[in-house]
Design a protein around this motif. Structure first.
Motif, PDB file in Angstrom:
ATOM      1  N   ARG A   1       5.407  -4.781   6.754  1.00  0.00           N
ATOM      2  CA  ARG A   1       5.762  -3.710   7.673  1.00  0.00           C
ATOM      3  C   ARG A   1       4.683  -2.639   7.692  1.00  0.00           C
ATOM      4  NH1 ARG A   1      11.216  -1.799   5.214  1.00  0.00           N
ATOM      5  NH2 ARG A   1       9.839  -1.892   3.426  1.00  0.00           N
TER       6      ARG A   1
ATOM      7  N   ILE B   1      11.620   0.623   0.736  1.00  0.00           N
ATOM      8  CA  ILE B   1      10.302   1.249   0.682  1.00  0.00           C
ATOM      9  C   ILE B   1       9.694   1.097  -0.706  1.00  0.00           C
ATOM     10  CG2 ILE B   1       9.067   3.444   0.802  1.00  0.00           C
ATOM     11  CD1 ILE B   1      10.019   3.474   3.388  1.00  0.00           C
TER      12      ILE B   1
ATOM     13  N   ASP C   1       6.955   6.985  -4.326  1.00  0.00           N
ATOM     14  CA  ASP C   1       6.080   5.900  -3.905  1.00  0.00           C
ATOM     15  C   ASP C   1       4.654   6.129  -4.401  1.00  0.00           C
ATOM     16  OD1 ASP C   1       5.796   3.468  -2.503  1.00  0.00           O
ATOM     17  OD2 ASP C   1       4.871   4.527  -0.827  1.00  0.00           O
TER      18      ASP C   1
ATOM     19  N   LEU D   1       4.429   1.079   8.148  1.00  0.00           N
ATOM     20  CA  LEU D   1       5.221   2.306   8.259  1.00  0.00           C
ATOM     21  C   LEU D   1       4.342   3.546   8.128  1.00  0.00           C
ATOM     22  CD1 LEU D   1       8.080   1.147   5.818  1.00  0.00           C
ATOM     23  CD2 LEU D   1       8.073   0.939   8.294  1.00  0.00           C
TER      24      LEU D   1
ATOM     25  N   ASN E   1       3.270   1.556   3.385  1.00  0.00           N
ATOM     26  CA  ASN E   1       4.378   2.514   3.325  1.00  0.00           C
ATOM     27  C   ASN E   1       4.068   3.837   4.024  1.00  0.00           C
ATOM     28  OD1 ASN E   1       6.216   0.930   2.022  1.00  0.00           O
ATOM     29  ND2 ASN E   1       6.017   1.900   0.036  1.00  0.00           N
ATOM     30  N   PRO E   2       5.110   4.636   4.312  1.00  0.00           N
ATOM     31  CA  PRO E   2       4.882   5.966   4.871  1.00  0.00           C
ATOM     32  C   PRO E   2       3.971   6.755   3.922  1.00  0.00           C
ATOM     33  CG  PRO E   2       7.239   5.457   4.836  1.00  0.00           C
ATOM     34  CD  PRO E   2       6.543   4.344   4.120  1.00  0.00           C
ATOM     35  N   GLY E   3       3.034   7.484   4.483  1.00  0.00           N
ATOM     36  CA  GLY E   3       2.139   8.277   3.642  1.00  0.00           C
ATOM     37  C   GLY E   3       0.896   7.514   3.231  1.00  0.00           C
TER      38      GLY E   3
ATOM     39  N   VAL F   1       0.876  -1.166   0.000  1.00  0.00           N
ATOM     40  CA  VAL F   1       0.000   0.000   0.000  1.00  0.00           C
ATOM     41  C   VAL F   1       0.917   1.220   0.000  1.00  0.00           C
ATOM     42  CG1 VAL F   1      -1.969   1.126   1.091  1.00  0.00           C
ATOM     43  CG2 VAL F   1      -1.571  -1.310   1.455  1.00  0.00           C
TER      44      VAL F   1
ATOM     45  N   ARG G   1       8.978   9.619  -0.877  1.00  0.00           N
ATOM     46  CA  ARG G   1       7.540   9.609  -0.615  1.00  0.00           C
ATOM     47  C   ARG G   1       6.752   9.878  -1.905  1.00  0.00           C
ATOM     48  NH1 ARG G   1       4.488  10.715   4.271  1.00  0.00           N
ATOM     49  NH2 ARG G   1       6.381  10.125   5.374  1.00  0.00           N
TER      50      ARG G   1
END
Ligand SMILES: Nc1ncnc2c1ncn2[C@@H]1O[C@H](COP(=O)(O)OP(=O)(O)O)[C@@H](O)[C@H]1O
Ligand SMILES: [Mg+2]
Lengths: 215, 271
Positions: free
Chosen positions: A151, B196, B156, A153, A135-137, A116, B153
């Motif tokens: 994970r 990431i 991503d 995050l 993921n972050p965000g 995601v 970010r």
């Protein structure tokens, strides 16, 4: 409902056989009409695969009662077909961790496979199972529990309609923010130990993070 | 006529991470390897691919006139002076943004596919219409990012959109790598980034002052300065795009500098 209480466990991931189908057919030859628990080990089975398992069993007058597997996909497939299923996590220490109806009630489960990513938002009116990282965000939210085979995050919100018994579990819990029901917590600063799944839940009005219970 | 044209979107989400520089250098490298290559400037708002390639003063027509059927495609294409295999299709004026639709982009790219082996699309920053139009016409993508939290970010976010639009493969280029800073953990490491983004790494590009010099000259590094650190990186990326198996540079090794290189030479018994 359980007229035939005896349950026979059939392991269909047996290296003696070229495929699980052959394995299942062979093992059923020796069984007279019985109730089965299908142990799929680490096989990744889709709903179609499991329907086939059920069909093959029925041909031999056997009834599939439950399914267990270390594959999240298989577990979820079984859930969505309405079978009792048990998800077995094997961690690095070869301890097995069993998640079943006892400690997690899986109602309307939504299943997402894949990462995601930032800016994405997943929502579930029941539980939410994610096979991949958050993921972050990114933000994920469920009215029930959130289980992340990967994970965490980003941001996760369990019990989004107020159920404070909801939990958030992940192989690695490093979220920006955690929410359970109306509680909000910032993610932990220190990195978690690798190889230990963790769970966040509400304990005396506060969100706490602890190792996922081993049973 | 090329039938198996590869149409590659070069995108990033965040601005200023090095998309246009990569497009220009990759264009030159592929052309030099003998592939007919078109670079399409899809950044209509902030066009500058023409500048980087030193072709600004040769533009007569743009993609806009081609779409409006005021000129033929070959009239708008600007051939590179030194690399005849490379052509630029310049962006029209920024007002194109008001009316351009994904189908227009597809029309342009379909025309380019008839005569080129590679079509590289220099994508605008952001995830709005400009990006969506450019994505509509692409098959595969290269995502450019820097070892910075905000760039990662945004990358991503873009990767998520590429995935939902079935663009594949999507590969990663990590630009402006500073080996010293990475070694001192003052910058995100390569693993931090690939962890990431979870994409195959097509290449690293080192931070290199020569990039700025070359930009101002309108001569991509891969044209005349093949020995500069970044030029080598760009050349390797072009080769890997072809499927060649070229190992990644190890930034930690780069940072240990002359001493370590000298020792390695001693060990390999060149002396
Ligand atoms: N590897 C690099 N080393 C040093 N400067 C770089 C490098 N890559 C890009 N730059 C500089 O960064 C700026 C932005 O690059 P550009 O390619 O225009 O980014 P974008 O097209 O993504 O907006 C330019 O000034 C360029 O010279
Ligand atoms: Mg640009």
């Amino acid at each position: 409902m359980n007229s035939k209480p005896q349950k026979i466990i059939v392991n269909i991931q047996d290296c003696k056989y070229p495929s699980w189908k052959v394995c299942l057919r062979n093992k059923l030859k020796y069984l007279k009409s019985s109730n089965l628990e299908i142990d799929c080990k680490n096989l990744d089975l889709s709903c179609t695969d499991l329907l086939e398992v059920i069909a093959i069993s029925n041909q031999s007058n056997c009834t599939v009662i439950s399914v267990c597997s270390t594959s999240l996909k298989t577990t979820v497939s079984a859930q969505s077909l309405g079978y009792k299923s048990q998800f077995i996590i094997e961690n690095h220490l070869n301890e097995t961790l069993k998640i079943n109806e006892k400690n997690i009630t899986i109602s309307k489960t939504n299943f997402h496979q894949g990462t995601v990513r930032s800016g994405e938002y997943l929502e579930s009116s029941g539980d939410l199972l994610i096979l991949g990282d958050v993921n972050p965000g990114a933000k994920v939210s469920a009215e029930g529990n959130i289980i992340i085979w990967g994970r965490l995050l980003g941001i996760a919100h369990a019990g989004s309609k107020g159920d404070s018994k909801s939990t958030i579990s992940a192989l690695q819990l490093r979220p920006v923010q955690l929410r359970i029901a109306s509680r909000v917590a910032r993610g932990p600063k220190e990195k978690p130990q690798l190889g230990f799944a963790e769970q966040a839940r509400i304990d005396s009005e506060e969100i706490i993070i602890c190792p996922l219970e081993t049973t | 006529m090329a039938t198996d044209t590869r149409v590659i979107l070069i995108c990033s989400g965040k601005g200023g991470v090095g998309k246009t520089t990569l497009t220009a250098n990759l264009g030159i490298s592929l052309a030099r390897q003998g592939f007919t290559t078109a670079v399409l400037d899809a950044d209509f708002g902030l066009r500058n691919l023409d500048l980087l390639l030193g072709l600004e003063n040769r533009i007569v027509y743009t993609a806009q006139e081609v779409l409006e059927e005021e000129c033929r495609l070959d009239q708008a294409l600007v051939k590179h002076k030194q690399e005849a295999n490379l052509s630029l299709l310049p962006a029209g004026n920024p007002r194109m943004l008001d009316w351009l639709k994904p189908d227009d982009m597809r029309r342009i790219v379909d025309m380019l596919k008839e005569q080129f082996n590679y079509v590289l699309i220099d994508c605008p920053a952001g995830v709005e219409d400009g990006f969506k139009n450019a994505m509509a016409a692409s098959q595969e993508a290269i995502v450019v990012t820097n070892p910075e939290v905000s760039a990662v970010r945004d990358a991503d976010r873009v990767i998520g959109l590429l995935n939902t639009n079935a663009i594949k493969p999507v590969q990663l280029v990590l630009n402006r790598v500073r080996p010293k800073m990475m070694a001192n953990q003052e910058m995100l490491s390569i693993d931090d980034v690939t962890d990431i983004l979870a994409l195959p790494l097509l290449g690293l590009v080192l931070e290199d002052e020569q990039v700025i010099v070359s930009t101002n000259r309108g001569e991509p590094l891969t044209l005349n300065s093949l020995n500069s650190p970044a030029a080598k990186c760009y050349l390797n990326i072009a080769k890997r795009l072809q499927g060649e198996d070229i190992p990644l540079i190890d930034p930690l090794e780069e940072s240990s500098g002359f001493g370590a290189k000298f020792r390695r030479l001693m060990q390999t018994k060149i002396f």
